[in-house]
Design a protein around this motif. Structure first.
Motif, mmCIF file in Angstrom:
data_model
loop_
_atom_site.group_PDB
_atom_site.id
_atom_site.type_symbol
_atom_site.label_atom_id
_atom_site.label_comp_id
_atom_site.label_asym_id
_atom_site.label_seq_id
_atom_site.Cartn_x
_atom_site.Cartn_y
_atom_site.Cartn_z
ATOM 1 N N ASN A 312 0.840 -1.187 0.000
ATOM 2 C CA ASN A 312 0.000 0.000 0.000
ATOM 3 C C ASN A 312 0.878 1.241 0.000
ATOM 4 O O ASN A 312 2.111 1.149 0.049
ATOM 5 C CB ASN A 312 -0.915 0.023 1.231
ATOM 6 N N HIS A 322 -8.411 5.499 -1.222
ATOM 7 C CA HIS A 322 -8.081 4.334 -0.407
ATOM 8 C C HIS A 322 -8.351 3.049 -1.187
ATOM 9 O O HIS A 322 -9.109 3.034 -2.160
ATOM 10 C CB HIS A 322 -8.902 4.331 0.886
ATOM 11 N N THR A 323 -7.724 1.961 -0.716
ATOM 12 C CA THR A 323 -7.952 0.661 -1.328
ATOM 13 C C THR A 323 -7.942 -0.407 -0.246
ATOM 14 O O THR A 323 -7.443 -0.179 0.862
ATOM 15 C CB THR A 323 -6.871 0.347 -2.391
ATOM 16 N N SER A 324 -8.485 -1.577 -0.555
ATOM 17 C CA SER A 324 -8.573 -2.663 0.412
ATOM 18 C C SER A 324 -7.222 -3.342 0.585
ATOM 19 O O SER A 324 -6.336 -3.235 -0.258
ATOM 20 C CB SER A 324 -9.603 -3.697 -0.042
ATOM 21 N N ALA A 325 -7.097 -4.073 1.712
ATOM 22 C CA ALA A 325 -5.875 -4.815 1.968
ATOM 23 C C ALA A 325 -6.149 -5.895 2.999
ATOM 24 O O ALA A 325 -7.287 -6.074 3.448
ATOM 25 C CB ALA A 325 -4.763 -3.876 2.436
ATOM 26 N N ASP A 329 -6.605 -1.137 5.544
ATOM 27 C CA ASP A 329 -6.679 -0.487 4.239
ATOM 28 C C ASP A 329 -5.490 0.443 4.097
ATOM 29 O O ASP A 329 -4.709 0.642 5.028
ATOM 30 C CB ASP A 329 -8.003 0.251 4.026
ATOM 31 N N LYS A 332 -4.177 4.110 -2.402
ATOM 32 C CA LYS A 332 -4.037 3.468 -3.700
ATOM 33 C C LYS A 332 -2.734 3.876 -4.379
ATOM 34 O O LYS A 332 -2.372 5.059 -4.398
ATOM 35 C CB LYS A 332 -5.215 3.823 -4.598
ATOM 36 N N TRP A 343 -7.282 -5.712 -3.755
ATOM 37 C CA TRP A 343 -5.938 -5.832 -3.197
ATOM 38 C C TRP A 343 -4.918 -5.557 -4.301
ATOM 39 O O TRP A 343 -4.980 -6.142 -5.381
ATOM 40 C CB TRP A 343 -5.715 -7.226 -2.619
ATOM 41 N N SER A 424 -11.136 -12.637 5.525
ATOM 42 C CA SER A 424 -11.598 -11.268 5.293
ATOM 43 C C SER A 424 -13.085 -11.191 4.974
ATOM 44 O O SER A 424 -13.711 -10.152 5.180
ATOM 45 C CB SER A 424 -10.789 -10.629 4.154
#
Length: 473
Positions: A312, A322-325, A329, A332, A343, A424
């Motif tokens: 990230n 923002h992005t998922s992880a 998070d 991006k 991801w 998750s």
């Protein structure tokens, strides 16, 4: 570049693959009370409720299919299988003084089956498997947990001393500092979330895990010199979003606390300077027993295992995307592609992370999770998962570069050997396995095992000792 003893394999975890949640004397774990969510992927209930569905209760039903599954692992050529032991199969509540023999026998059968095919067991002792009874007594925030864990470990070591060489004390131990980790990594019942899910509490729980891990390491080194004991860290490397000095400094501090802190304590045997500053700046006060520092110093690990899925970015821009992880998070990265679940895919980041870690510690590294979660489609009895093959191919290429860089790597065990319940999402339709399991999110299906295209590809990778990853197509 891979030596002849390199451990090619794959991974699972008991709570995500086994099922058999209440069979043969098994007690309730913190995962067993994670019901299919109404307002979120998972919702914790106060005990198991008859009117709720719990996906982990049957999972992929490895409990009843393990012989056929392990035979398929062997056919794929696996040299190692990273797995976990369900604590509540051995001590159903954690409070018992005598272990559950049926649970011990189950893992005897697993290890015997693996060894029959020449597959090395790589065992995680605690993979989000804390007993639910202990979770309601504040889990790892309660120092008594150290005693219960030591009893559990000593039982495992004595029973399996001639069957298991590689052990990891805690799965992704650094996730204890993530709010979501209060139940999973800290083993604390979330019914007390609002009042007790504080950063101070999570650091206290983590400190007790550090002490327990060190005590286990020292005990193993004295009594079972054939063992190799490792830590297991969630690799969550970050890049600066921009070259602004504030972003660079924030990234350094984030990587220190998220990626390096737990490794520093478990490999070097003491709290690093930056962590002491962090605790001071955030008014975090940990209760430390008089001999804890000596315990940490005396019980350091032999190897460094980790999971790696993505990277990230860090930055101070409030409007950054923002992005998922993995459990957290991040910001991006405009230069990276993302998976179906958001991801970010970064094979080069694996090389970067492993060099950073090896330069820091100079002990062997082991990748025990790396994979791509996707909604696979079963069409005419087959699963064509070229996207997974591409993901793994690029990461193995990066791994070969890591080895050429001079980093000592023991093995590579992607997530996962077989489809299982994703942590998750709490569902199985986010699939990671080389082997498809015919079951849906509600537990409906034949549970038939079907080899995906990635199974046959990875079979060739192992047979060639990594050489075919350079081939096109």
């Amino acid at each position: 570049m891979f030596n002849e003893n390199f451990l090619w394999g794959a991974s699972t975890a008991a709570n995500q693959v086994e099922g058999g949640w209440n069979e043969d004397g098994k007690g309730i774990s913190v995962i067993d009370v994670q019901a299919k969510g109404m307002n979120s992927p998972r919702e914790e209930t106060d005990g198991v409720k008859k009117d709720r569905y719990y996906s982990s209760h049957k999972a992929a039903d490895f409990y009843h299919h393990y012989k056929k599954d392990i035979a398929m692992f062997a056919e794929m050529g696996m040299k190692a299988y990273r797995m976990s032991i369900a604590w509540t199969r051995i001590y159903p509540t954690g409070l018992e003084e005598v272990p559950n023999e049926a649970g011990l026998q189950f893992y005897d059968h697993i290890f015997d089956e693996l060894l029959k095919y020449g597959i090395e067991p790589i065992v995680t002792i605690s993979h989000y498997e804390s007993p639910f009874v202990l979770s309601k007594q504040d889990g790892w925030a309660n120092r008594d947990m150290i005693h219960h864990y030591m009893k559990y470990c000593q039982t495992l070591f004595d029973r399996y001393q001639n069957k298991v060489k590689y052990w990891m004390t805690f799965n992704e131990i650094n996730c204890a500092l993530v709010p979501f980790g209060i139940m999973t990594a800290c083993g604390i019942y979330s019914g007390i979330f609002d009042k007790k899910n504080t950063e101070n509490l999570r650091f206290q729980a983590l400190h007790h895990q550090f002490v327990a891990s060190a005590m286990v390491c020292e005990y193993a080194h004295k009594n079972y010199p054939q063992f190799q004991i490792g830590c297991m860290i969630a690799g969550m490397m970050n890049y600066p979003l921009t070259c602004h000095p504030n972003d660079v400094l924030l990234t350094q501090q984030t990587n220190q606390m998220k990626n390096m802190f737990c490794g520093d304590v478990m490999v070097r045997g003491y709290y690093p300077h930056y962590a002491r500053r962090y605790l001071k700046d955030h008014d975090i006060k940990i209760k430390v027993a008089d001999n804890d520092e000596q315990i940490l110093k005396a019980g350091t690990v032999d190897f460094y295992a980790f999971s790696y899925y993505m990277t990230n970015c860090c930055g101070q821009a409030k409007d950054a995307e923002h992005t998922s992880a993995n459990l957290v998070d991040g910001l991006k990265n405009p230069y990276l592609e993302v998976s179906e679940y958001g991801w970010q895919i970064d094979p080069i980041g694996l090389r970067y992370f492993m060099n950073e870690v090896y330069d820091r510690y100079q002990i062997p590294l082991m990748i025990v999770e790396n994979g791509l979660g996707c909604t696979d489609q079963l069409i005419d009895g087959k699963v064509h998962d070229d996207y997974r093959i591409q993901y793994l191919k690029e990461h193995i290429k990066a791994l070969s570069q890591v080895i050429e860089d001079g980093v000592e790597v023991i093995g590579y065990m992607p997530w996962s050997a077989i489809d299982l319940i994703a942590l998750s999402t709490g569902n199985i339709d986010k699939r990671y396995g080389f082997i498809y399991v015919d079951v849906d999110n509600e537990g409906h299906g034949s549970y038939k095992r079907i080899k995906k295209d990635s199974y046959y590809w990875y079979q060739k990778v192992i047979a060639s000792n990594g050489k075919i990853v350079d081939e096109e197509g």
